[in-house]
Each structure stands twice: as C-alpha cells, then as structure tokens.
Design an enzyme around this catalytic site. Structure first.
Site, PDB file in Angstrom:
ATOM      1  CD  GLU A   1      -1.689  14.173   3.159  1.00 45.12           C
ATOM      2  OE1 GLU A   1      -2.287  13.368   3.899  1.00 45.12           O
ATOM      3  OE2 GLU A   1      -2.129  15.325   2.922  1.00 45.12           O
TER       4      GLU A   1
ATOM      5  CG  HIS B   1      -1.737  18.354   6.918  1.00 43.61           C
ATOM      6  ND1 HIS B   1      -2.045  19.314   7.854  1.00 43.61           N
ATOM      7  CD2 HIS B   1      -2.896  17.684   6.681  1.00 43.61           C
ATOM      8  CE1 HIS B   1      -3.331  19.229   8.174  1.00 43.61           C
ATOM      9  NE2 HIS B   1      -3.856  18.241   7.481  1.00 43.61           N
TER      10      HIS B   1
ATOM     11  CG  HIS C   1     -10.722  17.169   7.760  1.00 40.61           C
ATOM     12  ND1 HIS C   1      -9.657  18.017   7.612  1.00 40.61           N
ATOM     13  CD2 HIS C   1     -10.249  16.105   8.448  1.00 40.61           C
ATOM     14  CE1 HIS C   1      -8.589  17.492   8.182  1.00 40.61           C
ATOM     15  NE2 HIS C   1      -8.918  16.325   8.697  1.00 40.61           N
TER      16      HIS C   1
ATOM     17  CG  HIS D   1     -19.134  30.750   0.589  1.00 34.55           C
ATOM     18  ND1 HIS D   1     -19.184  30.527   1.949  1.00 34.55           N
ATOM     19  CD2 HIS D   1     -17.986  31.451   0.363  1.00 34.55           C
ATOM     20  CE1 HIS D   1     -18.117  31.056   2.518  1.00 34.55           C
ATOM     21  NE2 HIS D   1     -17.382  31.624   1.577  1.00 34.55           N
TER      22      HIS D   1
ATOM     23  CG  HIS E   1     -11.035  33.213   2.275  1.00 35.02           C
ATOM     24  ND1 HIS E   1     -11.640  34.442   2.405  1.00 35.02           N
ATOM     25  CD2 HIS E   1     -12.060  32.338   2.054  1.00 35.02           C
ATOM     26  CE1 HIS E   1     -12.953  34.321   2.269  1.00 35.02           C
ATOM     27  NE2 HIS E   1     -13.228  33.050   2.060  1.00 35.02           N
TER      28      HIS E   1
END
Length: 301
Positions: free
Chosen positions: A62, A65, A127, A217, A279
């Site tokens: 975190e 990031h 986001h 999806h 992905h």
C-alpha cells in the site's frame, strides 16, 4: 527545439510507463487486500510520512502504491502543462491535458475516500475505471508528441459518420466491460464460476449473488470479443486503404483475444498473482488502443 522535443518524448514515455505501473500496483493492492495496509490515514501512512516500521507485506504494498501514485500525479501534471505550452496548435492537446489532470485528481480522491471512510464495491470499481481514463489521456498525449515530428504526413482517416459512431460505441461498451471486471474483483467474485467457459458446469447458472456478477462479466467480455471482430471485418471490408485504422483494429483484436484467454487463466490458476496482473495489464493496453481509435475517429472527415 530538437533537444526539447527529445526531452518531452522521453518524459512522456516515462510518464506512460509509470501510469501502467500505478495501474498494476492498484490491481496488486486489490489482489492482496492491502487497502488498509497504512491504516485509515491518508496521505500519511499510519500517521507518518515514512512509517517508522514497515513490518507487513500489506503495508509495503500500500505504501509503495501511494508513493508511486504521488510521483506520477506530479509527472502527469507536468506533462499536461508542458504539452499545453509546446503543442497548443494540435487540436487534441488541451482537452487531453485537462482530462489527464482531472482524472488523476479524481483517482487520488477516490483512493483517499476508500481508505478513510470505506466505499461500496460499486464505487471502488470506478477507481480502476478512472485510472484507465487517466492512463489513456497520458498515452494519447505521448502519441501526439511523436506525431508532431511527422507534420503533414499525419492525416485524418476518411470514414463514414455511422462508422465513427460505431467506434464511439465500442469505446463506451469497453468501459462498461472494464467496470464489470473491476466489480468482479471488488466483490470477491473472481472464482464464483468454477471452470471455463462454462460456469459451474452450466451454460447459464443460477444468477445469484457473486455468480451473477462473475457470469455477467463473462457475457459482457464475450460480446466485446464479438464486437471487436465486427470492427476488424468492417475496416478490412471498407477501409483497407486506411493503414493506421487497419493496424489499430488488428492490435485490438489480438489484445482482446489475449484478454479472454487471460480471464480463463485466472480461473484455472485460482486467481494467482501472475494471472491477475496479466489480466489487468492486457485490459490496460486494450483500453489505450481503443482510445487511440477514438482519437482517429474524431479526426475523420
């Protein structure tokens, strides 16, 4: 002037690569559930600029990031202002510069809100969508820098109004597919369907809770694949002389094919780190490619 252009090219490339890294880091935060790695404080981490002790993997992920995102936020703003000053005569420059700055800010604010107050899965999925728009705007600004060297050689494709609107539809639909994919991750639905292409051994499973999110999806992604095949066929049938269009749609087809396979890879590897990162990376490249196609469409005569 040439040296300046070289510096601008280098800076734009670094910023584009940096945006990809930020996107992948965000996917890593989600995959490892490290969103609370710095506690509920923002932009500080555990109330400190640099935590005295970083003793958990979640905190490392975190914090890194946040740090990289902050650096890239500054770089995006610098790039936008630099482009505005040096290429104001290029039609797309100012709009892309504004989009780049706005969405990097939106992206940061959504991330901050998620840390301090928590957000629903639906909002958290936005986001990633905002991050993709921010990345695409930076990518297109970078392309404009390189196009500037070509001068008059950069020409507008000649396409029909109906095909132009079809391209806009493809872009909009892709964004929706991306959103459903992000929703799958943030609702913990990635493995709700065992097996691939069947969902729990069924063509159409009972559409309940996480299964409905995952199956929705899959259906949306399958339709995206068909739409891009239709896009390629149309270009090769009616616009085979438009080389840039041809290359762009072929790259799109290659990327969407890999994306479908990487989705299957996610299932078969039980959501491994490599499959999750792959992905996220492929959809980032696909979104950037379709965004470039949209820019070409806006130039069409």
């Amino acid at each position: 002037m040439n040296n300046l252009n070289k510096r601008l090219k280098l800076f734009s490339i670094l910023t584009t690569i940096g945006m990809i890294i930020v996107l992948l880091q965000g996917a890593l935060v989600t995959k490892t559930e490290s969103g609370q790695g710095c506690g509920d404080s923002w932009p500080l981490c555990h109330g400190q600029v640099i935590p005295e002790t970083i003793n958990t993997l979640e905190t490392i992920i975190e914090y890194s990031h946040r740090a990289v995102s902050a650096i890239l936020g500054i770089m995006v703003i610098i790039l936008a202002i630099w482009m505005w000053k040096k290429l104001p005569h290029v039609r797309e420059t100012k709009l892309l510069a504004i989009i780049a700055i706005l969405f990097i800010i939106f992206q940061g604010l959504l991330g901050a809100a998620a840390v301090m107050w928590g957000q629903s899965s639906a909002v958290l999925a936005l986001h990633f969508g905002f991050s993709l728009v921010s990345f695409a705007s930076v990518l297109l600004l970078t392309i404009l820098v390189f196009e500037e060297d070509k001068g008059p050689q950069v020409r507008s494709p000649r396409i029909s109004l109906s095909f132009k609107w079809f391209i806009y539809f493809v872009f909009t639909y892709l964004y929706l597919v991306v959103y459903t994919g992000a929703l799958v991750r943030h609702t913990g639905s990635s493995l709700a369907c065992a097996g691939w292409p069947l969902c729990n051994g069924q063509i159409i499973p009972p559409l309940k809770a996480n299964i409905a999110v995952q199956f929705g999806h899959r259906v949306a992604a399958a339709l995206m694949f068909i739409v891009i095949i239709a896009l390629v066929i149309h270009v090769y049938r009616y616009y085979k002389d438009e080389i840039t269009l041809r290359y762009t749609v072929v790259i799109s087809l290659i990327l969407v094919s890999i994306q479908v396979l990487s989705g299957a890879y996610v299932v078969f590897t039980q959501l491994s780190l490599l499959s999750s990162m792959l992905h996220a990376f492929i959809i980032t490249c696909l979104f950037g490619t379709i965004s470039y196609l949209v820019m070409l469409a806006t130039r069409a005569k």
